[in-house]
Enzyme design. Structure first.
Site, PDB file in Angstrom:
ATOM      1  CB  THR A  13      56.661  -1.437 -17.480  1.00  0.00           C
ATOM      2  OG1 THR A  13      56.875  -1.883 -16.149  1.00  0.00           O
ATOM      3  CG2 THR A  13      56.363  -2.368 -18.595  1.00  0.00           C
ATOM      4  CG  ASP A  58      60.352  -1.427 -10.491  1.00  0.00           C
ATOM      5  OD1 ASP A  58      59.319  -0.667  -9.989  1.00  0.00           O
ATOM      6  OD2 ASP A  58      59.979  -2.420 -10.936  1.00  0.00           O
ATOM      7  CB  SER A  59      58.378   4.027 -10.458  1.00  0.00           C
ATOM      8  OG  SER A  59      57.000   3.506 -10.377  1.00  0.00           O
ATOM      9  CB  THR A  90      52.544   2.328 -14.119  1.00  0.00           C
ATOM     10  OG1 THR A  90      52.745   0.995 -13.750  1.00  0.00           O
ATOM     11  CG2 THR A  90      52.686   2.590 -15.543  1.00  0.00           C
ATOM     12  CG  ASP A  91      54.446  -0.467  -9.595  1.00  0.00           C
ATOM     13  OD1 ASP A  91      53.344  -0.512 -10.267  1.00  0.00           O
ATOM     14  OD2 ASP A  91      55.246  -1.309  -9.591  1.00  0.00           O
ATOM     15  CB  THR A 161      44.878   7.367  -8.104  1.00  0.00           C
ATOM     16  OG1 THR A 161      45.306   6.420  -7.126  1.00  0.00           O
ATOM     17  CG2 THR A 161      43.434   6.980  -8.348  1.00  0.00           C
ATOM     18  CD  GLN A 273      39.611   3.414   4.719  1.00  0.00           C
ATOM     19  OE1 GLN A 273      39.153   2.363   4.544  1.00  0.00           O
ATOM     20  NE2 GLN A 273      40.415   3.607   6.040  1.00  0.00           N
ATOM     21  CB  CYS A 274      35.271   6.655  -0.727  1.00  0.00           C
ATOM     22  SG  CYS A 274      34.463   5.926   0.577  1.00  0.00           S
TER      23      CYS A 274
HETATM   24  N1  ASP Z   1      56.991  -1.794 -11.469  1.00  0.00           N
HETATM   25  C1  ASP Z   1      57.139  -0.934 -12.881  1.00  0.00           C
HETATM   26  C2  ASP Z   1      57.451   0.581 -12.307  1.00  0.00           C
HETATM   27  O1  ASP Z   1      56.475   1.217 -11.785  1.00  0.00           O
HETATM   28  C3  ASP Z   1      55.953  -1.015 -13.256  1.00  0.00           C
HETATM   29  C4  ASP Z   1      55.567  -0.089 -14.440  1.00  0.00           C
HETATM   30  O2  ASP Z   1      56.160   0.811 -14.897  1.00  0.00           O
HETATM   31  O3  ASP Z   1      54.413  -0.199 -15.038  1.00  0.00           O
HETATM   32  O4  ASP Z   1      58.696   0.915 -12.582  1.00  0.00           O
END
Ligand code: ASP
Length: 345
Positions: A13, A58-59, A90-91, A161, A273-274
């Protein structure tokens, strides 16, 4: 002397532009940044050089080979720079940060991964502040680790995370305190940072085609389904179990299926999972039965760290038992060993 920082722009992003189908990765980040940040070497900023990857992604599209590309890129320029910043979506940022920490084991210079929730070109973008923070941390602090800097917090990369799709504080490291915070001042908690290693021990290895799978246990998961997902080509499984490492061991065939997979060489790692806490394979009978089936306890690792370490160790071509043995030894702070926990209790 002003530090020299190498900035790899992989996509995300941070540098996206709107399109008819939603935000898409864009090129030309260097120019866009000129208007938003002081020039390299000016106003207290380090000398930084931006390298834009040929195809910013896009990640959500990232694959293990992309982790390797970034790790190899940093390793190739390691001697020429004092620190490294990776601009990333971020993904899957936490996966990449974890994978980098394992490939760049023994790192003696900072590698800081960052990104943004709102593109640089948009009003209220968090991109300039995140990049400026990452650059200053990389330039001013002798951090011998892969960090993830986002929304004012510096986290250990392999403990981080993504916890929010919408907040500027999008990341957390629930099982490890932040390494630092950025407000008016940059405050690094030196006690939390890894000790400076004597020498680098990079393990740059191109990912092999060995299949790794992440499976979250859920009520309703049948043994027949488990057998199908554990296809003969699967080499590694991250099993996200309940609570402190428990599974439905009373389900006829459940433990036997896992035991058979372990016996034929599938490395199975048990993580919780926690978000907070650790797997304790011997706490409940439901957990110790998994351990008896050859499932390796993943301590308090994130799913991202467990998955990327499994890919890494399998790509090294190690035998299953050696992968299991190495999984029990922390590489670079990705889990708290029970002994270390006892010592600090
Ligand atoms: N879909 C985007 C990515 O991971 C989301 C982001 O960067 O915030 O590339």
């Amino acid at each position: 002397m002003t530090a020299r920082i190498y900035v790899a722009y992989t996509g995300g992003t941070f540098g996206m532009k709107p399109s008819a189908g939603g935000f898409v990765p864009d090129r030309g980040l260097a120019q866009a940044l000129q208007a938003r940040l002081p020039a390299p070497g000016q106003d207290g900023m380090p000398h930084w050089e931006l390298h834009e990857y040929a195809q910013p992604i896009d990640s959500a599209e990232a694959q293990p080979r992309d982790w390797h590309t970034v790790a190899a890129d940093i390793a190739a320029r390691y001697d020429a720079y004092d620190g490294f910043v990776v601009i990333h979506g971020t993904d899957t940022m936490a996966y990449t940060a974890s994978a980098l920490s394992f490939a760049l084991a023994g790192l003696r210079k900072p590698v800081i991964v960052t990104g943004a929730q709102i593109p640089l070109a948009m009003p209220r973008s968090d991109a300039p502040a995140n990049l400026a923070g990452a650059l200053l941390i990389a330039a001013q602090h002798p951090l011998p680790e892969v960090g993830l800097y986002f929304g004012g917090k510096l986290l250990r990369g392999n403990r981080a995370t993504k916890v929010s799709t919408a907040d500027f504080e999008a990341f957390d490291s629930p099982n490890h305190p932040p390494l630092g915070r950025v407000g008016i001042d940059i405050e690094i908690d030196r006690q939390r940072v890894l000790p400076m290693p004597a020498r680098e021990a990079f393990e740059l290895v191109a990912p092999t085609a060995r299949e790794v799978l992440l499976l979250r246990l859920h009520p309703g998961l049948t043994v027949a389904l488990l057998e199908r997902v554990l296809a003969p080509t699967v080499a590694g499984l991250v099993l996200q179990s309940y609570g402190a490492g428990n599974g439905p061991v009373g389900l006829p065939g459940f433990v036997a299926t896992l035991a058979a997979a372990s016996a034929r060489g599938v490395v199975i790692v048990n993580v919780s999972q926690c978000a907070r806490g650790r797997v304790e394979p011997s706490l409940y009978a439901t957990g110790s039965a998994l351990a008896a089936a050859g499932v390796v306890g993943g301590h308090d690792m994130t799913v991202e760290a467990a998955l990327t370490r499994l890919y890494h160790l399998l790509s090294l071509g190690l035998a299953a038992d050696e992968v299991r043995r190495r999984l029990q030894q922390p590489c670079c702070g990705e889990f708290t060993s029970p002994q270390a926990e006892e010592a600090t209790a």
